[in-house]
Scaffold this active site. Structure first.
Site, short mmCIF file in Angstrom:
data_model
loop_
_atom_site.label_atom_id
_atom_site.label_comp_id
_atom_site.label_asym_id
_atom_site.label_seq_id
_atom_site.Cartn_x
_atom_site.Cartn_y
_atom_site.Cartn_z
N TYR A 136 0.85 -1.17 -0.13
CA TYR A 136 0.21 -0.16 0.03
C TYR A 136 0.98 1.29 -0.07
O TYR A 136 1.87 1.44 1.01
CB TYR A 136 -0.86 -0.04 1.28
CG TYR A 136 -2.01 1.09 1.32
CD1 TYR A 136 -2.91 1.29 0.49
CD2 TYR A 136 -1.47 2.01 2.34
CE1 TYR A 136 -3.97 2.40 0.80
CE2 TYR A 136 -2.13 3.31 2.60
CZ TYR A 136 -3.48 3.20 1.94
OH TYR A 136 -4.36 4.39 1.86
N ASP B 41 9.48 2.65 -0.78
CA ASP B 41 8.59 3.27 -0.07
C ASP B 41 8.79 3.09 1.52
O ASP B 41 8.49 2.23 2.01
CB ASP B 41 6.92 2.78 -0.25
CG ASP B 41 5.93 3.44 0.54
OD1 ASP B 41 6.27 4.04 1.70
OD2 ASP B 41 4.70 3.41 0.40
N LYS C 235 4.88 9.21 8.36
CA LYS C 235 4.98 8.68 9.80
C LYS C 235 6.16 9.59 10.91
O LYS C 235 6.10 10.68 10.98
CB LYS C 235 4.79 7.34 9.86
CG LYS C 235 3.59 6.75 8.86
CD LYS C 235 3.47 5.41 9.09
CE LYS C 235 2.45 4.99 7.96
NZ LYS C 235 1.27 4.91 8.25
N1 HOZ Z 1 -0.82 3.73 6.43
C1 HOZ Z 1 -1.49 3.14 7.46
C2 HOZ Z 1 -1.33 1.56 7.89
N2 HOZ Z 1 -1.54 0.98 6.87
C3 HOZ Z 1 -2.70 3.45 7.41
C4 HOZ Z 1 -3.27 4.75 7.78
C5 HOZ Z 1 -4.50 4.89 7.29
O1 HOZ Z 1 -4.70 4.50 6.15
O2 HOZ Z 1 -5.24 5.49 7.97
#
Ligand code: HOZ
Length: 428
Positions: A144, A239, A267
């Protein structure tokens, strides 16, 4: 533990916000029940609307690596806020955090700050396309990279948790420029390169995947991708939104000794405020506007509060690199403890861990890609999740997410967590 007030707050939120949440992963849709509403947090703990104290393994999905309301970060943001919250003009703090980030991460000369990991990855791909003059990208099923169109093809995280790995709204044209490969399957990527000769701008990958649970790259996989990119004039995009400034000072590039062409961050780099960034060598970054033709911009990019939070957090990580070791030891301790309990109870499981990222999959298959992650027993995960929540431990509400440890967690917290697993294991 009781969560009545959270439930009431959620019911109210649902009236005005789709699904009651501003990001789907916060909803408990795949585990059932209603999300816990948080009032405050300090160190390793969340304090919710019902007055419960919860041990936190979400860490705001990664940023809170030193725990919540970390004093240097709070001081920096508070002091900065007194001087104004946004100017839309340059500030010295942007250069300070840029200098520091560049000094910590291998192989980058310049960095551009944005507001989220999504923006960072979206911009990195545009830059890679602009730099190479090619249109296609390779991504991996279950990875993702945020919710921009090009990435919502077999995406992980909330996209798979809620059954929309290929989101409606993504045009066919966009989808056909995203080539899909399997994580840890170098041969498959080679085949894509052979079938799309001279057309692939970049491979984008989470060097340690954290959006289908935690999945580790197998020996030679990342190196193989590096060589494929070199041989074909394509760029390798790491990423590092999750892994950057978490697995090591220099992230996965440092940990695995592999150079990426473009690296994206989010993050930790924002210290808990909305920040993303992408970085590369000069020859690539100089293609960005206003130096070059690839356009990318943002009203709140480099926002002074966000930059001061990130600068305070990165400064600590830079000054005390032993934090990474401490986090890794704590995560290993948790891994061993949970594995012991689950093995004693003959509960099929596979635990993946790298640094301070870890996930428990209720399957006896080795979890090495999206399809093996999907063999996990979701009914058992649901019971596990709610059992732990009832014991005062907040895990990510999906088996397709990594847990993030923070360094404020004490060994007593970890022991408490392991004994909670012991307590609930019989009912799993
Ligand atoms: N990228 C975060 C963990 N998969 C999720 C953040 C979000 O989509 O709120």
């Amino acid at each position: 533990m009781k969560y009545q007030r959270s439930s009431a707050l959620f019911a109210e939120a649902e009236k005005y916000i789709p699904g009651g949440v501003n990001s789907p992963v916060r909803a408990f849709k795949s585990v059932g029940g209603t999300p816990v509403f948080i009032e405050s947090a300090k160190g390793a703990y969340l304090y919710d609307a019902d007055g419960n104290r919860l041990i936190d393994y979400i860490a705001s999905w990664g940023p809170m690596i030193l725990g919540h309301a970390h004093e240097p970060v709070i001081t920096a943001v508070t002091e900065k806020a007194k001087k104004g919250t946004s100017f839309g003009m340059p500030t010295e703090t942007e250069t300070e955090i840029a200098q520091l980030a560049i000094s910590m991460v291998p192989n980058i000369d310049k960095i551009r700050f944005v507001n989220s990991g999504t923006e960072a990855c979206m911009s990195a791909v545009r830059l890679a396309r602009g730099f190479t003059g090619r249109e296609k990208i390779v991504k991996f099923a279950g990875c993702y990279h945020g919710h921009s169109d090009a990435f919502l093809i077999q995406a992980g995280s909330g996209a798979v948790t809620f059954g929309s790995p290929n989101s409606p709204g993504v045009t066919r044209g966009t989808a056909q420029d995203t080539l899909l490969a399997k994580y840890n399957d170098l041969e498959g990527v080679k085949e894509l390169f052979a079938a799309n000769k001279g057309e692939i701008a970049a491979i984008i990958i989470e060097p340690v995947a954290g959006n289908m649970g935690c999945i580790l790259p197998e020996e030679g996989f990342l190196q193989g991708l590096r060589s494929l990119c070199d041989d074909n004039g394509s760029l390798l995009i790491f990423d590092e939104v999750m892994t950057g400034f978490r697995l090591a000072k220099g992230g996965a590039q440092e940990l695995f000794g592999i150079k990426a062409d473009i690296v994206t961050f989010g993050k930790v780099i924002g210290g808990g405020l909305p920040v993303g960034a992408f970085a590369a060598r000069d020859e690539i970054m100089n293609h960005l506007a206003p130096l070059g033709p690839v356009y990318q911009a943002g009203t709140l990019s480099g926002n002074p509060l966000a930059m001061s939070a990130g600068l305070a957090l990165l400064s600590e990580l830079n000054a005390y690199p032993e934090i990474f070791k401490s986090l890794e030891e704590k995560t290993l301790y948790l891994h061993k403890g949970i594995a012991r309990v689950l093995s004693e109870r003959n509960i099929p499981h596979h635990i993946n861990r790298m640094g301070s990222m870890i996930s428990v999959h209720f399957t006896d298959e080795k979890v090495r890609d999206f399809s093996s992650a999907a063999t996990g027993n979701n009914e058992r995960f649901k019971k596990f999740f709610h059992g732990m929540l009832n014991e005062g431990i907040h895990l990510p509400p999906s088996a397709f997410e990594s847990w993030f440890l923070n360094d404020a967690l004490s060994y007593a917290d970890l022991d408490f967590t392991i004994s909670a697993v012991e307590k609930i294991a019989l009912s799993l």
